[in-house]
Design an enzyme around this catalytic site. Structure first.
Site, PDB file in Angstrom:
ATOM      1  N   ASN A   1       0.797  -1.229   0.000  1.00  0.00           N
ATOM      2  CA  ASN A   1       0.000   0.000   0.000  1.00  0.00           C
ATOM      3  C   ASN A   1       0.828   1.277   0.000  1.00  0.00           C
ATOM      4  O   ASN A   1       0.317   2.341  -0.339  1.00  0.00           O
ATOM      5  CB  ASN A   1      -0.938  -0.012   1.222  1.00  0.00           C
ATOM      6  CG  ASN A   1      -1.633   1.304   1.431  1.00  0.00           C
ATOM      7  OD1 ASN A   1      -2.565   1.655   0.704  1.00  0.00           O
ATOM      8  ND2 ASN A   1      -1.167   2.067   2.411  1.00  0.00           N
TER       9      ASN A   1
ATOM     10  N   SER B   1      -3.105   0.720  -6.062  1.00  0.00           N
ATOM     11  CA  SER B   1      -2.692   1.569  -7.178  1.00  0.00           C
ATOM     12  C   SER B   1      -3.594   2.797  -7.197  1.00  0.00           C
ATOM     13  O   SER B   1      -3.883   3.361  -6.142  1.00  0.00           O
ATOM     14  CB  SER B   1      -2.754   0.790  -8.495  1.00  0.00           C
ATOM     15  OG  SER B   1      -2.196   1.544  -9.549  1.00  0.00           O
TER      16      SER B   1
ATOM     17  N   TYR C   1       3.059  10.910 -10.649  1.00  0.00           N
ATOM     18  CA  TYR C   1       2.133  10.061  -9.899  1.00  0.00           C
ATOM     19  C   TYR C   1       1.332   9.163 -10.843  1.00  0.00           C
ATOM     20  O   TYR C   1       1.269   7.944 -10.650  1.00  0.00           O
ATOM     21  CB  TYR C   1       1.188  10.921  -9.063  1.00  0.00           C
ATOM     22  CG  TYR C   1       0.172  10.108  -8.291  1.00  0.00           C
ATOM     23  CD1 TYR C   1       0.533   9.470  -7.114  1.00  0.00           C
ATOM     24  CD2 TYR C   1      -1.126   9.963  -8.756  1.00  0.00           C
ATOM     25  CE1 TYR C   1      -0.390   8.706  -6.402  1.00  0.00           C
ATOM     26  CE2 TYR C   1      -2.056   9.204  -8.054  1.00  0.00           C
ATOM     27  CZ  TYR C   1      -1.683   8.578  -6.884  1.00  0.00           C
ATOM     28  OH  TYR C   1      -2.596   7.813  -6.193  1.00  0.00           O
TER      29      TYR C   1
ATOM     30  N   LYS D   1       1.686   5.049 -11.090  1.00  0.00           N
ATOM     31  CA  LYS D   1       0.584   4.164 -10.719  1.00  0.00           C
ATOM     32  C   LYS D   1       0.187   3.258 -11.891  1.00  0.00           C
ATOM     33  O   LYS D   1      -0.210   2.103 -11.679  1.00  0.00           O
ATOM     34  CB  LYS D   1      -0.607   4.979 -10.234  1.00  0.00           C
ATOM     35  CG  LYS D   1      -0.402   5.568  -8.844  1.00  0.00           C
ATOM     36  CD  LYS D   1      -0.154   4.482  -7.801  1.00  0.00           C
ATOM     37  CE  LYS D   1      -0.115   5.029  -6.389  1.00  0.00           C
ATOM     38  NZ  LYS D   1       0.084   3.968  -5.365  1.00  0.00           N
TER      39      LYS D   1
END
Length: 308
Positions: A117, A190, A205, A209
């Site tokens: 996570n 994700s 970012y 992801k």
């Protein structure tokens, strides 16, 4: 036909041993907050919600990993159950990962579930509306390259090495036939940012992801011979530290906080909106899933240019 169709059996996670990285993150509201989930004035932290969901539903052990010992200890006290064990670990440090694995191996000898996570937002580099090409170039080129790269280091590379570090314990978990007939699992957090083409949280970012999601799909195939499954939860907007810049409303979780053309559900996500998909994948209900993306975004991807 065998087995039970009772929801209490389908979504049962009692007795599993889990590791949640970034499991101490997130704070709760002040005592004066009147929202039912204590999250109106503070970010909720998806890792903390995930750890809490597993712990309160009877997991045998939930090891929460993170860089800051005090944050982990606060999280364990906040959850208030003896099955939550804080383990200080920087997932971008290979020696830290080895140390965490050794500690957990000595404690229980195996894990059934790894929730990768940990993640960061990265630099935004947002150009103003109707910016000229020279303005766009200035904004994007002035993003520090090391900050851009570090986003991948945490969100993608760190996830990869975390999973690799825990493979032996996941393999040992396959001897525990009480959990999905011995099919250990990795779940990565994700983001829908890896699917849509509107840059809201920054190029680094979104791209990192997308890489994380692809990594999990590859691992779902790569780990088949070892009977270890890999699945992905892709959240939309939840009131966390990562989405603070996208949330202007005092209570973003109240229906009506967002217009329909931004989030069809008209609100940010609530704890149930992340705990539900997590418990689905972690329990018998999701035992037939491998390489699956569970999108929990209130319909946001349906109103953005996206491929998923």
């Amino acid at each position: 036909m065998s087995g039970s169709l009772l929801a209490s059996d389908l979504f049962d996670v009692k007795g599993i041993v889990a590791v949640v990285t970034g499991g101490g993150s997130g704070t709760w509201c002040t005592p004066s907050c009147f929202c039912p989930y204590k999250l109106t004035n503070s970010p909720i932290g998806l890792g903390l919600l995930i750890a809490r969901a597993l712990a309160v539903n009877g997991a045998k052990k939930v090891f929460i990993l993170g860089r800051r010992k005090n944050v982990l200890e606060d999280a364990a006290r906040d959850i208030g159950l003896d099955n939550v064990v804080p383990v200080q670990c920087d997932i971008t440090n290979q020696q830290d990962l080895k140390t965490a694995v050794t500690l957990i191996e000595k404690d229980v000898g195996y894990i059934n579930l790894l929730v990768a996570n940990s993640g960061i937002g990265g630099p935004s580099g947002s150009a103003p509306p109707q910016a000229s090409i020279s303005q766009v170039q200035d904004v994007l080129f002035n993003i520090p390259m090391d900050e851009f790269t570090n986003t991948f280091h945490v969100n993608s590379t760190g996830v990869f090495y975390t999973i690799v570090a825990f493979l032996s314990l996941l393999d040992a978990g396959n001897n525990d036939k009480t959990y999905q007939n011995g099919r250990s699992q990795v779940i990565a957090t994700s983001s829908i940012g890896g699917f849509h083409r509107k840059i809201t949280a920054g190029f680094a970012y979104s791209i990192s992801k997308a890489a994380t999601t692809m990594l999990m799909k590859v691992l779902a195939t790569y780990l088949v011979p070892y009977r270890i499954r890999a699945n992905i939860i892709c959240p939309g907007i939840f009131p966390t530290d990562l989405t603070a810049s996208l949330i202007d409303e005092k209570d973003s979780t109240e229906e009506g906080a967002f217009p329909l053309d931004q989030i069809p559900a008209e609100r940010a996500g609530l704890p149930e909106d992340i705990a539900g998909p997590l418990l689905y994948l972690a329990s018998r209900a999701g035992a037939y899933c491998n390489g699956n993306c569970v999108i929990t975004d209130g319909g946001r991807l349906s109103v953005l240019p996206a491929t998923y």
